[in-house]
Design a protein around this motif. Sequence first.
Motif, PDB file in Angstrom:
ATOM      1  N   PHE A 124       8.674 -10.999 -17.621  1.00  0.00           N
ATOM      2  CA  PHE A 124       7.568 -12.025 -17.371  1.00  0.00           C
ATOM      3  C   PHE A 124       6.440 -12.054 -18.704  1.00  0.00           C
ATOM      4  N   SER A 125       5.932 -13.246 -18.775  1.00  0.00           N
ATOM      5  CA  SER A 125       4.907 -13.271 -19.772  1.00  0.00           C
ATOM      6  C   SER A 125       3.837 -12.007 -19.704  1.00  0.00           C
ATOM      7  N   ASP A 126       3.628 -11.508 -20.903  1.00  0.00           N
ATOM      8  CA  ASP A 126       2.720  -9.910 -20.785  1.00  0.00           C
ATOM      9  C   ASP A 126       1.519 -10.354 -20.206  1.00  0.00           C
ATOM     10  N   GLU A 127       1.041 -11.520 -20.439  1.00  0.00           N
ATOM     11  CA  GLU A 127      -0.433 -12.024 -20.201  1.00  0.00           C
ATOM     12  C   GLU A 127      -0.599 -12.050 -18.679  1.00  0.00           C
ATOM     13  N   LYS A 128       0.569 -12.295 -17.877  1.00  0.00           N
ATOM     14  CA  LYS A 128       0.484 -12.739 -16.543  1.00  0.00           C
ATOM     15  C   LYS A 128       1.532 -11.745 -15.444  1.00  0.00           C
ATOM     16  N   ARG A 129       1.822 -10.703 -16.185  1.00  0.00           N
ATOM     17  CA  ARG A 129       2.735  -9.701 -15.218  1.00  0.00           C
ATOM     18  C   ARG A 129       2.051  -9.327 -14.246  1.00  0.00           C
ATOM     19  N   ASP A 130       0.793  -8.737 -14.400  1.00  0.00           N
ATOM     20  CA  ASP A 130      -0.223  -8.362 -13.416  1.00  0.00           C
ATOM     21  C   ASP A 130      -0.263  -9.217 -12.242  1.00  0.00           C
ATOM     22  N   GLN A 131      -0.158 -10.236 -12.621  1.00  0.00           N
ATOM     23  CA  GLN A 131      -0.339 -11.287 -11.553  1.00  0.00           C
ATOM     24  C   GLN A 131       0.595 -11.265 -10.500  1.00  0.00           C
ATOM     25  N   VAL A 132       1.916 -11.409 -10.935  1.00  0.00           N
ATOM     26  CA  VAL A 132       3.054 -11.169 -10.078  1.00  0.00           C
ATOM     27  C   VAL A 132       2.932  -9.853  -9.164  1.00  0.00           C
ATOM     28  N   ILE A 133       2.513  -8.734  -9.920  1.00  0.00           N
ATOM     29  CA  ILE A 133       2.433  -7.351  -9.468  1.00  0.00           C
ATOM     30  C   ILE A 133       1.157  -7.578  -8.192  1.00  0.00           C
ATOM     31  N   LYS A 134       0.431  -8.342  -8.360  1.00  0.00           N
ATOM     32  CA  LYS A 134      -0.910  -8.511  -7.376  1.00  0.00           C
ATOM     33  C   LYS A 134      -0.316  -9.138  -6.334  1.00  0.00           C
ATOM     34  N   TYR A 135       0.616 -10.397  -6.687  1.00  0.00           N
ATOM     35  CA  TYR A 135       1.280 -11.132  -5.454  1.00  0.00           C
ATOM     36  C   TYR A 135       2.124 -10.164  -4.347  1.00  0.00           C
ATOM     37  N   VAL A 136       2.967  -9.355  -5.171  1.00  0.00           N
ATOM     38  CA  VAL A 136       3.929  -8.559  -4.308  1.00  0.00           C
ATOM     39  C   VAL A 136       3.014  -7.724  -3.698  1.00  0.00           C
ATOM     40  N   THR A 137       1.741  -7.096  -3.983  1.00  0.00           N
ATOM     41  CA  THR A 137       0.889  -6.096  -3.382  1.00  0.00           C
ATOM     42  C   THR A 137       0.336  -6.634  -2.293  1.00  0.00           C
ATOM     43  N   GLU A 138      -0.150  -8.103  -2.396  1.00  0.00           N
ATOM     44  CA  GLU A 138      -0.724  -8.513  -1.216  1.00  0.00           C
ATOM     45  C   GLU A 138       0.210  -9.196  -0.202  1.00  0.00           C
ATOM     46  N   LYS A 139       1.510  -9.381  -0.465  1.00  0.00           N
ATOM     47  CA  LYS A 139       2.324  -9.904   0.500  1.00  0.00           C
ATOM     48  C   LYS A 139       2.912  -8.637   1.210  1.00  0.00           C
ATOM     49  N   TYR A 140       2.998  -7.509   0.546  1.00  0.00           N
ATOM     50  CA  TYR A 140       4.030  -6.374   1.443  1.00  0.00           C
ATOM     51  C   TYR A 140       2.931  -5.262   1.854  1.00  0.00           C
ATOM     52  N   GLY A 141       1.677  -5.261   1.273  1.00  0.00           N
ATOM     53  CA  GLY A 141       0.602  -4.520   1.593  1.00  0.00           C
ATOM     54  C   GLY A 141       0.236  -3.473   0.506  1.00  0.00           C
ATOM     55  N   ARG A 142      -0.907  -3.009   0.108  1.00  0.00           N
ATOM     56  CA  ARG A 142      -1.289  -2.084  -0.617  1.00  0.00           C
ATOM     57  C   ARG A 142      -0.866  -0.486  -0.219  1.00  0.00           C
ATOM     58  N   ASP A 143      -0.636  -0.580   0.730  1.00  0.00           N
ATOM     59  CA  ASP A 143      -0.037   0.940   1.160  1.00  0.00           C
ATOM     60  C   ASP A 143       1.645   0.800   1.011  1.00  0.00           C
ATOM     61  N   ARG A 144       2.118  -0.301   0.696  1.00  0.00           N
ATOM     62  CA  ARG A 144       3.705  -0.353   0.455  1.00  0.00           C
ATOM     63  C   ARG A 144       4.091  -0.630  -1.030  1.00  0.00           C
ATOM     64  N   VAL A 145       3.242  -0.975  -1.912  1.00  0.00           N
ATOM     65  CA  VAL A 145       3.644  -1.206  -3.143  1.00  0.00           C
ATOM     66  C   VAL A 145       2.868  -0.380  -4.056  1.00  0.00           C
ATOM     67  N   CYS A 146       3.538   0.185  -5.107  1.00  0.00           N
ATOM     68  CA  CYS A 146       2.796   1.047  -5.993  1.00  0.00           C
ATOM     69  C   CYS A 146       3.783   1.141  -7.357  1.00  0.00           C
ATOM     70  N   GLN A 147       3.116   1.360  -8.480  1.00  0.00           N
ATOM     71  CA  GLN A 147       3.918   1.743  -9.576  1.00  0.00           C
ATOM     72  C   GLN A 147       4.394   3.120  -9.701  1.00  0.00           C
TER      73      GLN A 147
END
Length: 573
Positions: A401-424
């Motif tokens: 992904f574009s390095d400027e917006k990679r975190d936006q995609v991770i944020k989307y995944v975190t919100e979709k599946y839950g903060r307790d189920r997504v981690c780096q």
Amino acid sequence: MAFAHLHLHTEYSLLDGANRIGPLLDRVKELGMDACAITDHGAMYGVVDFYTEAKKRGIHPVIGCEIYVCENMDDRSAANGMRAMNHLILLCETQEGYQNLTKLVSEGWTRGFYYRPRVDMATLRQYSKGLIASSACLSGKLDRLLLDGNFESAFAHAREMESIFGKGHYFVEIMDHDLEDEKRVVPLLVQVSRETGIPLLATNDCHYLRREDADAQEVLMCIQTGKTLDDTNRMRMETRELYVKSEDEMRRVFPEYADAIERTEEVAKRCHVDFVFGETKLPRFPTEAGETSEQMFRRLCEKGLAERYQPVTQEARDRMEYEIGVISKMGYVDYFLIVWDFINYARSHGIVVGPGRGSGAGSIVAYCMYITQLDPLRYSLLFERFLNPERVSMPDFDIDFSDEKRDQVIKYVTEKYGRDRVCQIITFGRLSARAAVRDVGRVLGLPYKKVDTAAKLIPQKPGIMLASVLQSGDLRELYESDEEIKRLIDVALSVEGMPRHTSTHAAGVVITDKPADSYLPLSESCGTVVTQYDMDAVAELGLLKFDFLGLRYLTVIHAAEQQIKETVPDFDI
């Protein structure tokens, strides 16, 4: 043998423990011991590696941790700082105990962190089942109360701990490393044991392998605290007894407490935790009502096939059907849907996504789902390099992904599946050959120029080891002709390769079907929740890793494309 070490720090008590896991377990085997525990400070980083290496050697692994306990883990006032934290040893008796320990350690890092990862008594009560506790070292609350003369509080504390963990699940720990405070407190601990009926447990607070390794551990602590060895105010261990002792040595230390020594093996044999490796724990993709994952997967494939191939050839149809069959049989339908979903989100929100690379580009299904942009038929790419029904392996799309917006995609995944189920995923920075020389040189107080000269004689190659550089050449000559350099290199060899600090993996993100701390402990790095196990351990446990790589070149290409479009509106990279 009738003794097992139940209080032991490996190299994963970062810059504090100097026990490398492999040599440690070799030594335990050499001493004739059948079991050994891992109880690193506040974290479980090395647990999977310890378990695997112990099993290879026929040693029974006891999974544990030395945690920090405070009065209120939500209180971050100075009064609840370092001095207010007390050590406590926890060992996993059962699988439930392992899950509770991961909860406690995760809570300590993600909720209770203040100087150290801390939990309070209320949290201990909540996650106490399946655990065996012991009172730990001089930094344990029981020892501190006794040394301060608060005998009534000490007895009350011991009884409270027994009530939390249950009778036979809490022990009074005695140690003797020839320290004055230990000499004072051991008779008091024995008195607590006799009057409460809480059994004694004799341990040695192991921080290094052999007595002569005490110097290496002192150097590690100086690296950790930014001190030099000649600094009178530095944190130090006032003893050289924190090594992996034999049963005979332990019996000589505590000749009158044979039962406390033999009880260690009894406790070790009670502890049974087994890791299941290679069994995939795949999260489910949330489909729309009335449609199964398999139905949605086929619908997207059929739609993409019609759009990608005009007309649809028999070769393309056959290849897609074959791949769908393999993906379905291996249970990776939801995996493809998850990847499709976050790539679809990125593209629909103006986030540049790479065309695809690695073995995943050999999949026509990935091409039809717009996960990749390369036609595998046109370039004769093999699907079996990505997924092979004859060799069970985890699928792995490398997504840029574009390095400027990679975190936006991770944020989307975190919100979709839950903060307790997504981690780096965590990574460990280790003391490379050059870094070890420079760090040790500073700790020894050697002149910068001399240390710099030695360090620059070590080639800057990935994986280069001091031992190989020393075999010949300028560093060897310097080593043999200069006593200070010889000492510098000898000490650097003793700490080279040890974990120095933690950081976050550049791309890896784990999505789990249940809360992540049901499988592994979590910690926090720069505000990001990360696994305490590294990428290899995460994969061994069957947890699915997704690669979200931020690529600067994609950002540059996109910016150039936008500029070109100002004069050539139809331009498309």
